[in-house]
Design a protein around this motif. Structure first.
Motif, short mmCIF file in Angstrom:
data_model
loop_
_atom_site.label_atom_id
_atom_site.label_comp_id
_atom_site.label_asym_id
_atom_site.label_seq_id
_atom_site.Cartn_x
_atom_site.Cartn_y
_atom_site.Cartn_z
N GLU A 337 113.65 3.05 14.52
CA GLU A 337 114.16 4.41 14.82
C GLU A 337 115.55 4.32 15.45
OE1 GLU A 337 111.09 5.98 17.27
OE2 GLU A 337 109.72 6.37 15.60
N MET A 340 117.90 3.79 12.58
CA MET A 340 117.94 4.99 11.73
C MET A 340 118.77 6.09 12.38
SD MET A 340 114.03 5.08 10.23
CE MET A 340 114.32 6.62 9.29
N GLU A 346 115.22 3.83 6.46
CA GLU A 346 114.17 2.97 7.00
C GLU A 346 114.21 1.56 6.40
OE1 GLU A 346 109.35 2.97 7.90
OE2 GLU A 346 110.28 4.62 6.78
#
Length: 385
Positions: A337, A340, A346
């Motif tokens: 995360e 990202m 991802e």
């Protein structure tokens, strides 16, 4: 795993002829060798040894101060190499050592002169091209006092091979104040059985750096090299990077014996399974003081598979300092995360984390070889994700 039946493999076929210019190999074979770290067109090397199936096909030293011979030639020249041959590895250790002794096809003998600083690496290749071929080699490396040597050895099998077995005995002798960097890259195949049996001895002030890279499938690999630090101030370091896709079974590890004062040993292993099995072993034995050892094994499970980490620390005298870190798990979601949030999708985020995990910068490899390994990691990513 089922026991390996060596009778399935042909150990008796005739040896191939000599290849004066390795550039004459076909492009498919040259690519396989390149993915094992061997560039047949390389000029910045101190010498090249190539063994194909049941015999040496190319053996040449390009620099003064380093001798490169096929092991059979070395045995003939040096009265059977009695000082070195089978002195660190027990000939009767198991069926594989006995077979390697009885069906010796070749292997390399590499020795430096005292005080020689061999700055460019020696490259060697153990290549299997035939179907259901059994290959038995014995390698001996002697780094004489005050000398330095870097060997890059690539092991590979042709894409067309329907099955193969490789039995490789290696014995390393690092003399007083000498340094050996030994980098081994395996590029086998799903149908290959591999049984290396290796041991080394490091004398006073000597340094032995061992790098191991396995990023492609292999049916069954079992290896557990042992290095004894026999002289005061000797150092050994093992670095390994391994990936096991579905169908691969890897039983690997290493052992360092701290047998003299002021010795240091370190092992760092990075393992990833994408469906295969990895048994990651490590053993540091402290038998003298002062002595220090550290073992680090970290593994990632991506899409199934098994990683079994077995770190062992053994101290037999007061004052030995030994430590270990072992961790097996998955990529942390917060790491994905985090990347990202900075613009990666991802898959890109996962790929970035994996590349960092498989970092080989600590191995001290030439830039060109690091580039080859990076390219191989990129190929592996297609299977990982």
């Amino acid at each position: 795993m089922k026991p390996i039946d060596l009778s399935q493999f042909d150990f008796a076929a005739p040896a191939p002829g000599q290849i004066a210019d390795l550039n004459t190999l076909d492009e498919a074979d040259k690519h396989q060798l390149l993915m094992a770290g061997v560039d047949v067109a390389a000029s910045a090397v101190s010498g090249t040894y190539m063994h194909m199936d049941h015999g040496a096909v190319h053996c040449k030293s390009k620099r003064p101060g380093v001798e490169i011979l096929d092991i059979k030639s070395a045995m003939a020249k040096y009265d059977g190499l009695k000082e070195y041959m089978w002195t660190l590895v027990d000939k009767d250790k198991d069926d594989f050592t006995r077979k390697a002794a009885s069906d010796l096809h070749g292997g390399y003998f590499i020795r430096t002169e005292k005080g020689a600083k061999i700055t460019e690496p020696v490259q060697s290749c153990l290549f299997i091209k035939g179907d259901m071929t059994g290959q038995a080699v014995h390698n001996i490396i002697v780094v004489e006092e005050d000398s330095e040597l870097h060997i890059i050895t690539g092991c590979s099998v042709a894409h067309s091979s329907k099955g193969a077995a490789h039995l490789g005995i290696s014995e390393f002798f690092v003399k007083k104040n000498a340094k050996l960097t030994f980098t081994m890259i395996h590029n086998w195949a799903e149908n290959t059985v591999v049984r290396p049996r290796s041991a080394g001895k490091v004398e006073e002030g000597g340094v032995f750096l061992n790098n191991y890279v396995l990023l492609k499938p292999v049916r069954d690999l079992q290896m557990y090299p042992t290095v004894t630090l026999a002289g005061e101030g000797a150092v050994a370091r093992f670095n390994s990077v391994m990936v096991a896709p579905t169908g691969s079974h890897l039983d690997t590890g290493s052992r360092i014996i701290l047998a003299a004062p002021d010795t240091r040993g370190e092992m760092i292993a990075r393992t990833i399974t994408t469906g295969g099995t990895i048994i990651a072993r490590g053993h540091i034995a402290g038998n003298a003081v002062p002595a220090r050892g550290h073992l680090e094994c970290k593994g990632l499970i991506l899409g199934g598979g098994v990683i079994h980490a077995i770190p062992e620390l053994e101290a037999t005298v007061d004052g030995v300092e030994l430590s270990h870190e072992a961790a097996v798990g998955k990529i942390a979601q917060e790491e994905i995360e985090y990347l990202m949030a900075r613009g990666l999708d991802e898959e890109e985020a996962t790929s970035t984390i994996v590349r960092g995990f498989l970092n080989v910068d600590i191995m001290g490899l030439p830039d060109k070889l690091k580039k080859v390994i990076d390219e191989t990691i990129s190929e592996c990513e297609k299977d990982m994700f």
